[in-house]
Design an enzyme around this catalytic site. Structure first.
Site, short mmCIF file in Angstrom:
data_model
loop_
_atom_site.label_atom_id
_atom_site.label_comp_id
_atom_site.label_asym_id
_atom_site.label_seq_id
_atom_site.Cartn_x
_atom_site.Cartn_y
_atom_site.Cartn_z
CE LYS A 136 3.64 3.59 -0.10
NZ LYS A 136 4.39 3.61 -1.37
CG ASP B 140 -4.31 3.89 0.52
OD1 ASP B 140 -3.37 4.13 1.28
OD2 ASP B 140 -4.16 3.52 -0.67
CD GLN C 33 1.81 7.81 -1.92
OE1 GLN C 33 2.55 8.75 -1.75
NE2 GLN C 33 2.26 6.62 -2.30
CG HIS D 198 -2.03 1.52 -4.53
ND1 HIS D 198 -1.97 0.16 -4.27
CD2 HIS D 198 -0.76 1.90 -4.82
CE1 HIS D 198 -0.72 -0.25 -4.41
NE2 HIS D 198 0.04 0.78 -4.75
CB CYS E 148 -0.16 -0.19 -7.84
SG CYS E 148 1.33 -1.21 -7.74
#
Length: 406
Positions: free
Chosen positions: A224, A198, A201, A121, A361
């Site tokens: 999220k 990251d 997700q 991302h 993104c």
């Protein structure tokens, strides 16, 4: 897992959009919120709205307790060793920028390497581009296979003695690829490199244990994972955080301020300048309570089942290209031959189906896929196979609308 029972906790899902029952397939962008989270935020504003860490009055004490209790819930949720390692931020982007601007700029020098992947991302790409430009370091990419996965052989070949930082997503927001973060950390640490993950997700969808993964920094967002917007987390190993300088300075992060010099509070507060997102943290704590009540193992298994079903039924529709590996997180990214992704999203929206269309993104990844944009359907604990069936019917109507034969 009883999806129908779970769905009742989400008031926004009980509505029609454009005359159709809402099917929400955009949780990769932001998740919906259960009543318990909404109520927790409302209760804060109605009953004990106050600033934290400053006043000794009753409301201030209640607000501080709510805020710090949320930090402890986060610590337990990701199995950090101490709450000193849990920094509240505005979200994953802020967390990753904090690491890049504080740790990266101070510890990366000319001739060093920063290793990332083509599937990142922008939030885990642009900050490292900036560090490389400012320091003279080299930005290197681990090669990606045609199915969107990484091999251990390529990882080992890319990370060298010159590598100082390895920054990687745990789950791709486009491909759903689940990267071998634990193995990447072992390889990176063998070269004395620091690992930045990251987790935007992954954290909402699967159990995360930062000590077991042995990563150095781990970032994720509250919105999220059933929580409110504007709240995120940066986990960092204590010894690293203690040697980092704050990026933002001002109130609440200081120990002493003189006319010409200042000193910082201890962890975690030295990285939380100004009035924090108190309601956001309290809402995130309530979201974690909800997720724990359902069970992260059950949520992960449910999404595996939904994603596998979606892959099966979408693969049967002629003219669809699906991107990413078979084993993936809870999303499916695709294109319909001859139809722009934005047009697909528009027609699906007319059927009450919310999906995401665009470059997500991740423009370098789009270039790797030889497309300008894709359609993404992303799933969560409140989605069902019936939602996937609605998606398939919507795709067929889209093809019919644009003159395709099926």
């Amino acid at each position: 897992m009883d999806e129908a029972l779970i769905k009742r906790h989400f008031p926004i899902l009980d509505q029609e959009v454009n005359g159709h029952p809402l099917v929400y397939l955009d949780s990769g962008a932001t998740s919906q919120k259960p009543n318990t989270v909404i109520d927790a935020i409302s209760k804060y504003y109605k009953e004990y709205n106050s600033n934290v860490h400053r006043g000794v009055h009753t409301l201030g004490t209640m607000a501080t307790e709510g805020y710090e209790n949320a930090r402890e819930k986060v610590r337990q949720f990701i199995n950090a060793e101490s709450t000193e390692e849990v920094i509240f931020t505005r979200g994953t982007t802020t967390s990753l920028n904090l690491v890049a601007q504080s740790y990266g700029r101070a510890n990366v020098h000319e001739g060093d390497e920063i290793v990332i992947t083509p599937m990142e991302h922008h939030a885990n790409l642009i900050p490292w581009q900036q560090v490389a430009k400012l320091t003279g370091a080299t930005l290197k990419y681990i090669p990606m296979q045609e199915d969107g996965t990484l091999t251990l052989e390529d990882i080992k070949a890319t990370i060298t003695a010159q590598t100082k930082i390895v920054a990687v997503t745990q789950v791709s927001n486009v491909l759903g690829t689940i990267n071998p973060v634990k193995e990447i950390a072992k390889i990176a640490h063998a070269h004395h490199a620091v690992v930045v993950v990251d987790g935007a997700q992954s954290t909402p969808h699967m159990p995360v244990d930062v000590q077991d993964l042995d990563v150095d920094f781990f970032a994720f967002s509250g919105h999220k994972m059933l929580g409110p917007t504007g709240i995120g987390v940066l986990y960092g190993k204590k010894e690293l955080l203690e040697n980092m300088e704050p990026v933002e300075t001002g109130g609440d992060m200081i120990e002493f301020v003189g006319l010409y010099d200042s000193t910082w509070k201890e962890l975690p507060w030295k990285f939380e300048a100004g009035t924090p997102t108190i309601a956001g943290a309290i809402g995130l704590g309530a979201a974690i309570d909800f997720l724990n009540q359902v069970g992260m193992d059950k949520i992960h298994a449910h999404e595996d089942e939904i994603a596998a079903y979606a892959l099966d039924v979408l693969s049967e529709v002629e003219g669809i290209s699906i991107y990413g590996p078979k084993k993936r997180g809870g999303l499916v990214t695709f294109n319909i031959e001859g139809v722009h992704p934005h047009d697909v999203s528009t027609v699906l929206d007319a059927e009450g189906i919310a999906v995401r269309a665009g470059h997500h993104c991740a423009q370098p990844l789009m270039k790797c896929l030889n497309v300008s944009a894709t359609v993404r359907a992303s799933f969560y604990l409140y989605n069902t196979k019936d939602d996937i069936d609605r998606l398939v019917e919507g795709i067929k109507k889209t093809k019919e609308f644009f003159g395709h034969v099926f």
